[in-house]
Design a protein around this motif. Structure first.
Motif, PDB file in Angstrom:
ATOM      1  N   ILE A   1      -6.277   2.576   1.440  1.00 12.30           N
ATOM      2  CA  ILE A   1      -4.914   2.094   1.650  1.00 12.30           C
ATOM      3  C   ILE A   1      -4.052   3.321   1.858  1.00 12.30           C
ATOM      4  O   ILE A   1      -4.243   4.335   1.177  1.00 12.30           O
ATOM      5  CB  ILE A   1      -4.435   1.273   0.430  1.00 12.30           C
ATOM      6  CG1 ILE A   1      -5.260  -0.011   0.313  1.00 12.30           C
ATOM      7  CG2 ILE A   1      -2.950   0.944   0.523  1.00 12.30           C
ATOM      8  CD1 ILE A   1      -5.200  -0.678  -1.059  1.00 12.30           C
TER       9      ILE A   1
ATOM     10  N   GLN B   1       0.023   5.144   2.819  1.00  7.99           N
ATOM     11  CA  GLN B   1       1.475   4.963   2.682  1.00  7.99           C
ATOM     12  C   GLN B   1       2.176   6.111   3.389  1.00  7.99           C
ATOM     13  O   GLN B   1       2.232   7.232   2.870  1.00  7.99           O
ATOM     14  CB  GLN B   1       1.870   4.924   1.209  1.00  7.99           C
ATOM     15  CG  GLN B   1       3.329   4.608   0.962  1.00  7.99           C
ATOM     16  CD  GLN B   1       3.606   4.327  -0.504  1.00  7.99           C
ATOM     17  OE1 GLN B   1       3.006   4.919  -1.403  1.00  7.99           O
ATOM     18  NE2 GLN B   1       4.545   3.412  -0.766  1.00  7.99           N
TER      19      GLN B   1
ATOM     20  N   LEU C   1       3.095   0.242   1.820  1.00 12.33           N
ATOM     21  CA  LEU C   1       1.634   0.321   1.780  1.00 12.33           C
ATOM     22  C   LEU C   1       1.024  -0.343   3.012  1.00 12.33           C
ATOM     23  O   LEU C   1       1.522  -1.364   3.494  1.00 12.33           O
ATOM     24  CB  LEU C   1       1.119  -0.380   0.525  1.00 12.33           C
ATOM     25  CG  LEU C   1       1.607   0.182  -0.816  1.00 12.33           C
ATOM     26  CD1 LEU C   1       1.188  -0.732  -1.959  1.00 12.33           C
ATOM     27  CD2 LEU C   1       1.067   1.586  -1.033  1.00 12.33           C
TER      28      LEU C   1
ATOM     29  N   TRP D   1      -2.853  -1.554   4.478  1.00 17.16           N
ATOM     30  CA  TRP D   1      -4.278  -1.688   4.247  1.00 17.16           C
ATOM     31  C   TRP D   1      -5.043  -1.138   5.439  1.00 17.16           C
ATOM     32  O   TRP D   1      -4.736  -1.444   6.581  1.00 17.16           O
ATOM     33  CB  TRP D   1      -4.639  -3.162   4.043  1.00 17.16           C
ATOM     34  CG  TRP D   1      -6.098  -3.404   3.903  1.00 17.16           C
ATOM     35  CD1 TRP D   1      -6.908  -3.025   2.870  1.00 17.16           C
ATOM     36  CD2 TRP D   1      -6.939  -4.075   4.838  1.00 17.16           C
ATOM     37  NE1 TRP D   1      -8.198  -3.421   3.113  1.00 17.16           N
ATOM     38  CE2 TRP D   1      -8.248  -4.069   4.304  1.00 17.16           C
ATOM     39  CE3 TRP D   1      -6.731  -4.689   6.074  1.00 17.16           C
ATOM     40  CZ2 TRP D   1      -9.328  -4.645   4.966  1.00 17.16           C
ATOM     41  CZ3 TRP D   1      -7.804  -5.273   6.729  1.00 17.16           C
ATOM     42  CH2 TRP D   1      -9.087  -5.237   6.175  1.00 17.16           C
TER      43      TRP D   1
ATOM     44  N   TYR E   1     -12.033  -1.904   3.936  1.00 15.53           N
ATOM     45  CA  TYR E   1     -12.841  -1.800   2.715  1.00 15.53           C
ATOM     46  C   TYR E   1     -14.317  -1.909   3.077  1.00 15.53           C
ATOM     47  O   TYR E   1     -14.690  -2.345   4.178  1.00 15.53           O
ATOM     48  CB  TYR E   1     -12.452  -2.857   1.692  1.00 15.53           C
ATOM     49  CG  TYR E   1     -12.771  -4.296   2.049  1.00 15.53           C
ATOM     50  CD1 TYR E   1     -11.810  -5.119   2.633  1.00 15.53           C
ATOM     51  CD2 TYR E   1     -14.021  -4.837   1.792  1.00 15.53           C
ATOM     52  CE1 TYR E   1     -12.089  -6.431   2.952  1.00 15.53           C
ATOM     53  CE2 TYR E   1     -14.317  -6.150   2.121  1.00 15.53           C
ATOM     54  CZ  TYR E   1     -13.339  -6.943   2.693  1.00 15.53           C
ATOM     55  OH  TYR E   1     -13.621  -8.247   3.026  1.00 15.53           O
TER      56      TYR E   1
ATOM     57  N   TYR F   1      -4.810   6.520  -0.198  1.00 17.71           N
ATOM     58  CA  TYR F   1      -5.366   6.156  -1.506  1.00 17.71           C
ATOM     59  C   TYR F   1      -6.745   5.530  -1.332  1.00 17.71           C
ATOM     60  O   TYR F   1      -6.945   4.676  -0.446  1.00 17.71           O
ATOM     61  CB  TYR F   1      -4.492   5.111  -2.189  1.00 17.71           C
ATOM     62  CG  TYR F   1      -3.122   5.567  -2.622  1.00 17.71           C
ATOM     63  CD1 TYR F   1      -1.999   5.253  -1.872  1.00 17.71           C
ATOM     64  CD2 TYR F   1      -2.940   6.273  -3.809  1.00 17.71           C
ATOM     65  CE1 TYR F   1      -0.725   5.647  -2.281  1.00 17.71           C
ATOM     66  CE2 TYR F   1      -1.679   6.667  -4.228  1.00 17.71           C
ATOM     67  CZ  TYR F   1      -0.583   6.349  -3.455  1.00 17.71           C
ATOM     68  OH  TYR F   1       0.673   6.729  -3.873  1.00 17.71           O
TER      69      TYR F   1
ATOM     70  N   PRO G   1      -7.521  -5.645  -1.787  1.00 19.74           N
ATOM     71  CA  PRO G   1      -6.094  -5.627  -2.138  1.00 19.74           C
ATOM     72  C   PRO G   1      -5.602  -6.919  -2.786  1.00 19.74           C
ATOM     73  O   PRO G   1      -4.727  -6.877  -3.650  1.00 19.74           O
ATOM     74  CB  PRO G   1      -5.415  -5.382  -0.799  1.00 19.74           C
ATOM     75  CG  PRO G   1      -6.429  -4.694   0.031  1.00 19.74           C
ATOM     76  CD  PRO G   1      -7.743  -5.276  -0.379  1.00 19.74           C
TER      77      PRO G   1
ATOM     78  N   TRP H   1      -7.258   3.006  -8.866  1.00 17.44           N
ATOM     79  CA  TRP H   1      -6.757   3.747  -7.709  1.00 17.44           C
ATOM     80  C   TRP H   1      -7.024   5.239  -7.892  1.00 17.44           C
ATOM     81  O   TRP H   1      -7.008   5.737  -9.017  1.00 17.44           O
ATOM     82  CB  TRP H   1      -5.249   3.577  -7.564  1.00 17.44           C
ATOM     83  CG  TRP H   1      -4.768   2.195  -7.252  1.00 17.44           C
ATOM     84  CD1 TRP H   1      -4.687   1.144  -8.129  1.00 17.44           C
ATOM     85  CD2 TRP H   1      -4.274   1.724  -6.001  1.00 17.44           C
ATOM     86  NE1 TRP H   1      -4.191   0.035  -7.488  1.00 17.44           N
ATOM     87  CE2 TRP H   1      -3.913   0.365  -6.182  1.00 17.44           C
ATOM     88  CE3 TRP H   1      -4.096   2.300  -4.750  1.00 17.44           C
ATOM     89  CZ2 TRP H   1      -3.387  -0.410  -5.156  1.00 17.44           C
ATOM     90  CZ3 TRP H   1      -3.567   1.534  -3.727  1.00 17.44           C
ATOM     91  CH2 TRP H   1      -3.226   0.182  -3.929  1.00 17.44           C
TER      92      TRP H   1
END
Lengths: 118, 110
Positions: A37, A39, A45, A47, A50, A94, A100, A108
Motif C-alpha cells: 500500500i 501514500q 492511501l 492499494w 497483494y 508500506y 486491506p 504494517w
C-alpha cells in the motif's frame, strides 16, 4: 509479535524500476496474504496489490501493467517491482500482512519513502 | 475504479460524537460487506479500527463503531477524545480481488 520491515533504494530515476523488499519476522510468512500500500506525500492511501504465500498475486487495475509482487518463503520476504516509474510514483510504500478489507490489515511496516527524481 | 468519497474534514468537541461517511457504488461498498476503517496519525502507519463493516479488532475502544446503508458506510466515534484527532480512511472490496480506499477524512478535536 509479527514485525515487517521495508528495504530498498530511496531514490529512483524516472523511467527506471522501483524494487522494494519486505522482511517478515516474529511469525510465519506461509498461510497469509501480504499487501503493498502506498501514500504519496500529503495524500491518501492507495492499494497496490497483494500476494498469497503460495504465489497468487492480484493488483490494482491502474497499476497492473507495471507492477509485480513476488514472495520468497525461504527468506520470509516478499517484494514489489514497479516499472517505468514517474514522479507520480513518489510515495511512502508500506508492506502489510493481510488484505486491506475482508479482515483488514493489523500488521504494517513502518513505511519507506521512495522518491522518483532525476 | 475511483477512490471512495469521504468529507475532507469533520470536527467535534471532547465527549461529542462524530460520524464519517464513506460513499461508493454498488460495485464496491454497496455490493459487499467488506468495508474497513483505518486511523492514521501524522508520520505513522495506519491502524485498523473496524473491519467487515462492523467488527472491532482486539484493543480498539468500543467508542468506535461501523455501519453501512446502501452504498454508504460510516464510522462513528462516540465520546470524542483528544487522541482521536487523526486522519481516517475507509477501504472496500471492489470485486475481482481488488480493493479501493477512500480519500481520507481529517478529524479535529476542538
Amino acid at each position: 509479535q509479527v514485525q515487517l520491515q521495508e528495504s530498498g533504494p530511496g531514490l529512483v530515476k524516472p523511467s527506471e524500476t522501483l524494487s522494494l523488499t519486505c522482511t517478515v519476522s516474529g511469525g510465519s510468512i506461509s498461510g497469509y496474504y501480504w499487501s503493498w500500500i502506498r501514500q504519496p506525500p500529503g495524500k491518501g492511501l492507495e492499494w497496490i496489490g497483494y500476494i498469497y504465500s503460495s504465489g497468487s498475486a492480484y493488483y490494482d487495475p491502474s497499476l497492473e501493467s507495471r507492477v509485480a509482487i513476488s514472495v520468497d518463503t525461504s527468506k520470509s520476504q516478499f517484494s514489489l517491482t514497479l516499472r517505468s516509474v514517474t514522479p507520480a510514483d513518489t510515495a511512502v510504500y508500506y508492506c502489510a500482512r493481510g488484505k486491506p478489507s475482508l479482515t483488514g490489515v493489523v500488521y504494517w511496516g513502518q513505511g519507506i519513502l521512495a522518491t522518483v527524481s532525476s | 475504479q475511483s477512490a471512495l468519497t469521504q468529507p475532507r474534514s469533520v470536527s467535534g468537541s471532547p465527549g461529542q460524537s462524530v460520524t464519517i461517511p464513506c460513499t461508493g457504488t454498488s460495485s464496491d461498498v454497496g455490493g459487499y460487506n467488506y468495508v474497513s476503517w483505518y486511523q492514521q496519525h501524522p508520520g505513522k502507519a495506519p491502524k485498523l479500527m473496524i473491519y467487515d463493516v462492523t467488527k472491532r479488532p482486539s484493543g480498539v475502544p468500543d467508542r468506535f463503531s461501523g455501519s453501512k446503508s446502501g452504498n454508504t458506510a460510516s464510522l462513528t466515534i462516540s465520546g470524542l477524545q483528544a487522541e482521536d484527532e487523526a486522519d481516517y480512511y475507509c477501504c472496500s472490496y471492489a470485486g475481482k480481488y481488488t480493493y479501493v480506499f477512500g480519500i481520507g477524512t481529517k478529524v479535529t478535536v476542538l
